[in-house]
Enzyme design. Structure first.
Site, mmCIF file in Angstrom:
data_model
loop_
_atom_site.group_PDB
_atom_site.id
_atom_site.type_symbol
_atom_site.label_atom_id
_atom_site.label_comp_id
_atom_site.label_asym_id
_atom_site.label_seq_id
_atom_site.Cartn_x
_atom_site.Cartn_y
_atom_site.Cartn_z
ATOM 1 N N ASP A 101 0.861 -1.183 0.000
ATOM 2 C CA ASP A 101 0.000 0.000 0.000
ATOM 3 C C ASP A 101 0.899 1.236 0.000
ATOM 4 O O ASP A 101 1.156 1.844 1.040
ATOM 5 C CB ASP A 101 -0.912 -0.019 1.231
ATOM 6 C CG ASP A 101 -1.952 1.097 1.213
ATOM 7 O OD1 ASP A 101 -2.036 1.821 0.207
ATOM 8 O OD2 ASP A 101 -2.675 1.246 2.215
ATOM 9 N N ASN A 156 10.153 -7.533 -8.824
ATOM 10 C CA ASN A 156 9.568 -6.233 -9.111
ATOM 11 C C ASN A 156 10.656 -5.212 -9.394
ATOM 12 O O ASN A 156 11.744 -5.276 -8.831
ATOM 13 C CB ASN A 156 8.662 -5.777 -7.954
ATOM 14 C CG ASN A 156 9.394 -4.927 -6.938
ATOM 15 O OD1 ASN A 156 9.544 -3.710 -7.117
ATOM 16 N ND2 ASN A 156 9.871 -5.558 -5.864
ATOM 17 N N MET A 184 9.422 -1.783 -9.563
ATOM 18 C CA MET A 184 8.396 -0.744 -9.553
ATOM 19 C C MET A 184 9.002 0.654 -9.598
ATOM 20 O O MET A 184 8.517 1.531 -10.307
ATOM 21 C CB MET A 184 7.502 -0.891 -8.323
ATOM 22 C CG MET A 184 6.824 -2.251 -8.201
ATOM 23 S SD MET A 184 5.709 -2.665 -9.553
ATOM 24 C CE MET A 184 4.361 -1.546 -9.233
ATOM 25 N N PHE A 224 9.545 2.909 -6.816
ATOM 26 C CA PHE A 224 8.934 3.905 -5.919
ATOM 27 C C PHE A 224 7.820 4.680 -6.628
ATOM 28 O O PHE A 224 7.738 5.909 -6.542
ATOM 29 C CB PHE A 224 9.977 4.886 -5.384
ATOM 30 C CG PHE A 224 10.937 4.334 -4.370
ATOM 31 C CD1 PHE A 224 10.786 3.070 -3.840
ATOM 32 C CD2 PHE A 224 12.014 5.091 -3.944
ATOM 33 C CE1 PHE A 224 11.680 2.565 -2.902
ATOM 34 C CE2 PHE A 224 12.915 4.609 -3.004
ATOM 35 C CZ PHE A 224 12.757 3.338 -2.492
ATOM 36 N N ASN A 244 7.113 4.391 5.381
ATOM 37 C CA ASN A 244 8.400 4.117 4.756
ATOM 38 C C ASN A 244 8.712 5.231 3.763
ATOM 39 O O ASN A 244 7.911 5.523 2.885
ATOM 40 C CB ASN A 244 8.306 2.750 4.055
ATOM 41 C CG ASN A 244 9.610 2.263 3.490
ATOM 42 O OD1 ASN A 244 10.211 2.915 2.660
ATOM 43 N ND2 ASN A 244 10.026 1.077 3.906
ATOM 44 N N ASN A 292 14.217 3.976 3.823
ATOM 45 C CA ASN A 292 14.494 2.916 2.845
ATOM 46 C C ASN A 292 15.680 3.313 1.981
ATOM 47 O O ASN A 292 15.577 4.212 1.148
ATOM 48 C CB ASN A 292 13.252 2.677 1.972
ATOM 49 C CG ASN A 292 13.405 1.491 1.039
ATOM 50 O OD1 ASN A 292 14.491 0.922 0.912
ATOM 51 N ND2 ASN A 292 12.328 1.125 0.380
ATOM 52 N N SER A 299 16.179 -0.411 -1.688
ATOM 53 C CA SER A 299 15.497 -0.880 -2.898
ATOM 54 C C SER A 299 16.498 -0.941 -4.047
ATOM 55 O O SER A 299 17.258 0.007 -4.265
ATOM 56 C CB SER A 299 14.354 0.064 -3.274
ATOM 57 O OG SER A 299 13.857 -0.264 -4.556
ATOM 58 N N ASN A 314 15.658 -0.800 -7.100
ATOM 59 C CA ASN A 314 14.964 -0.304 -8.286
ATOM 60 C C ASN A 314 15.044 1.201 -8.491
ATOM 61 O O ASN A 314 14.432 1.728 -9.410
ATOM 62 C CB ASN A 314 13.493 -0.741 -8.230
ATOM 63 C CG ASN A 314 13.363 -2.247 -8.167
ATOM 64 O OD1 ASN A 314 14.070 -2.958 -8.867
ATOM 65 N ND2 ASN A 314 12.505 -2.732 -7.299
ATOM 66 N N THR A 315 15.773 1.901 -7.625
ATOM 67 C CA THR A 315 16.112 3.304 -7.839
ATOM 68 C C THR A 315 17.623 3.365 -7.985
ATOM 69 O O THR A 315 18.352 3.022 -7.046
ATOM 70 C CB THR A 315 15.642 4.182 -6.659
ATOM 71 O OG1 THR A 315 14.212 4.157 -6.600
ATOM 72 C CG2 THR A 315 16.109 5.618 -6.833
ATOM 73 N N LYS A 326 15.907 0.336 6.722
ATOM 74 C CA LYS A 326 15.684 -0.906 5.972
ATOM 75 C C LYS A 326 16.870 -1.181 5.073
ATOM 76 O O LYS A 326 17.254 -0.332 4.262
ATOM 77 C CB LYS A 326 14.407 -0.807 5.132
ATOM 78 C CG LYS A 326 14.021 -2.147 4.489
ATOM 79 C CD LYS A 326 12.594 -2.116 3.979
ATOM 80 C CE LYS A 326 12.144 -3.497 3.495
ATOM 81 N NZ LYS A 326 10.732 -3.510 3.085
ATOM 82 N N ASN A 373 15.227 -6.094 2.530
ATOM 83 C CA ASN A 373 14.539 -5.770 1.296
ATOM 84 C C ASN A 373 14.689 -6.929 0.310
ATOM 85 O O ASN A 373 15.105 -8.029 0.688
ATOM 86 C CB ASN A 373 15.114 -4.464 0.718
ATOM 87 C CG ASN A 373 14.080 -3.626 -0.003
ATOM 88 O OD1 ASN A 373 13.299 -4.136 -0.789
ATOM 89 N ND2 ASN A 373 14.093 -2.329 0.255
ATOM 90 N N GLY A 414 10.073 -13.263 -1.810
ATOM 91 C CA GLY A 414 9.405 -14.542 -1.632
ATOM 92 C C GLY A 414 10.336 -15.610 -1.098
ATOM 93 O O GLY A 414 11.400 -15.318 -0.535
ATOM 94 N N GLY A 438 10.668 -13.788 2.620
ATOM 95 C CA GLY A 438 10.435 -15.218 2.424
ATOM 96 C C GLY A 438 9.592 -15.897 3.477
ATOM 97 O O GLY A 438 9.688 -17.117 3.645
ATOM 98 N N THR A 478 5.164 -10.870 0.035
ATOM 99 C CA THR A 478 5.016 -11.826 -1.057
ATOM 100 C C THR A 478 4.282 -13.086 -0.605
ATOM 101 O O THR A 478 3.518 -13.677 -1.377
ATOM 102 C CB THR A 478 6.399 -12.181 -1.634
ATOM 103 O OG1 THR A 478 7.024 -10.977 -2.085
ATOM 104 C CG2 THR A 478 6.282 -13.148 -2.794
#
Length: 339
Positions: free
Chosen positions: A67, A113, A115, A117, A141, A174, A177, A179-180, A219, A248, A270, A299, A321
């Site tokens: 969310d 993923n 994504m 952010f 976060n 955070n 991640s 992904n940034t 994190k 993460n 996962g 996991g 996950t």
């Protein structure tokens, strides 16, 4: 009991479409009072825990990422979580990375993923939190915008911290991640030292302004060697950070090699990240010596997995996950197992 019947239909949808549909359905069920019917069923009695100066009704929380904008807090809380963490949120809205950016690996009970952010910005998140009227334990976060250079990243974190401070029971920084671009560089010694110093100074100022102390958690990634973990632990203690969330998503692919989508870029979560996450938790526990509490995530697909995190040194756990593969029953199972 219904989720195993619904999962094939959800898995037939694009992962992001399924995500949106599931959250929208939860909201409708909550507004109609259907989620309250869960309270009529035998439910696990949670074991309260006291961590970071906060009383948690049970130690099983929702991890950030599900969310991002805090638009579904009450519906998610009705599933039995002891705490909810929303975000990652950035100072300004941003669309995230191009689609497709979310991939299921059912044979590995995993997701990948990238994504990036994607969120509607911190002001929108604050409005959603205020509108929710949520009185439970809420973590928020925070991250940096994609186009903010690392040299100015601290400004984004401080802006978010100031915006959410009055609305959070704890705030997670955070820096892990994948992904940034360049974000994980903030985990390195000098960069992390500077960031934590600035965060703690602003936390002190905000505590005086608002008349309350809101704990800060950091994190971190699972892709850290022992020396890096030891260095991070030392900085956590030196700066008196209130908690650390481990971990993460991972960049490693060994556990899913050969599976469809395994070569997609992004963070893997996962079942395949379980062992790496638990290793980091155990290493942190060794170095922190109970001075900084650990929140274990990565996991968890069963109550036994949650217990493994606690046995390794975590005080709380978070799910994400596992919910995709097990459904809401996983919350009850973990709460019951840890009780």
């Amino acid at each position: 009991m219904l989720y195993p019947l619904l999962r094939p239909a959800l898995f037939s949808l694009d992962p992001e479409d399924a995500h949106r549909f599931t959250l929208a359905s939860l909201d409708i069920a909550h507004r109609l009072g259907l989620l309250n019917l869960l309270n009529l069923l035998p439910r696990a009695t949670g074991k309260p825990v006291h961590v970071m100066g906060i009383d948690f009704p049970n130690p099983v929380g929702l991890a950030a990422g599900l969310d991002k904008d805090g638009a579904h807090i009450n519906a998610l809380a009705a599933l039995g979580f002891g705490f909810i963490e929303i975000g990652t949120v950035t100072p300004r809205p941003q669309p995230g990375n191009p689609k497709p950016r979310l991939f299921r690996l059912p044979q590995g009970e995993a997701l990948i993923n990238r994504m990036g952010f994607n969120n509607l910005g911190v002001d929108n998140l604050v409005k959603n939190v205020e509108a929710s009227g949520f009185t439970g334990v809420l973590g928020i976060n925070i991250g940096k915008n994609k186009d903010t250079p690392n040299e100015q990243a601290v400004d984004d974190y401080l802006a978010c911290l100031g915006a959410v401070y009055a609305h959070a029971r704890y705030v997670t920084v955070n820096i892990s991640s994948p992904n940034t671009q360049g974000l994980r560089e903030l985990q390195k010694d000098e960069a992390l030292d500077a960031l934590l110093s600035a965060i703690k100074l602003r936390q002190s100022e905000l505590a005086q302004r608002h008349g309350k102390y809101v704990p800060i958690a950091l994190k971190i990634a699972p892709d850290l060697d022992d020396a890096q973990i030891a260095a991070i632990a030392a900085l956590l203690m030196m700066h008196r950070i209130d908690a650390v969330i481990a971990t993460n998503t991972t960049l490693a692919r060994d556990a899913v090699a050969g599976l469809p989508y395994a070569d997609e870029t992004g963070g893997l979560s996962g079942a395949p990240v379980r062992a790496a996450s638990t290793r980091v938790i155990a290493a942190l526990a060794h170095h922190l010596k109970n001075e900084v509490p650990i929140i274990g995530v990565g996991g968890i697909l069963s109550g036994a997995d949650a217990q493994e995190k606690i046995a390794a040194g975590a005080s709380l756990v978070q799910l994400y996950t596992g919910l995709i593969y097990r459904g809401p029953a996983l919350v009850r199972e973990c709460v019951q197992h840890l009780a």
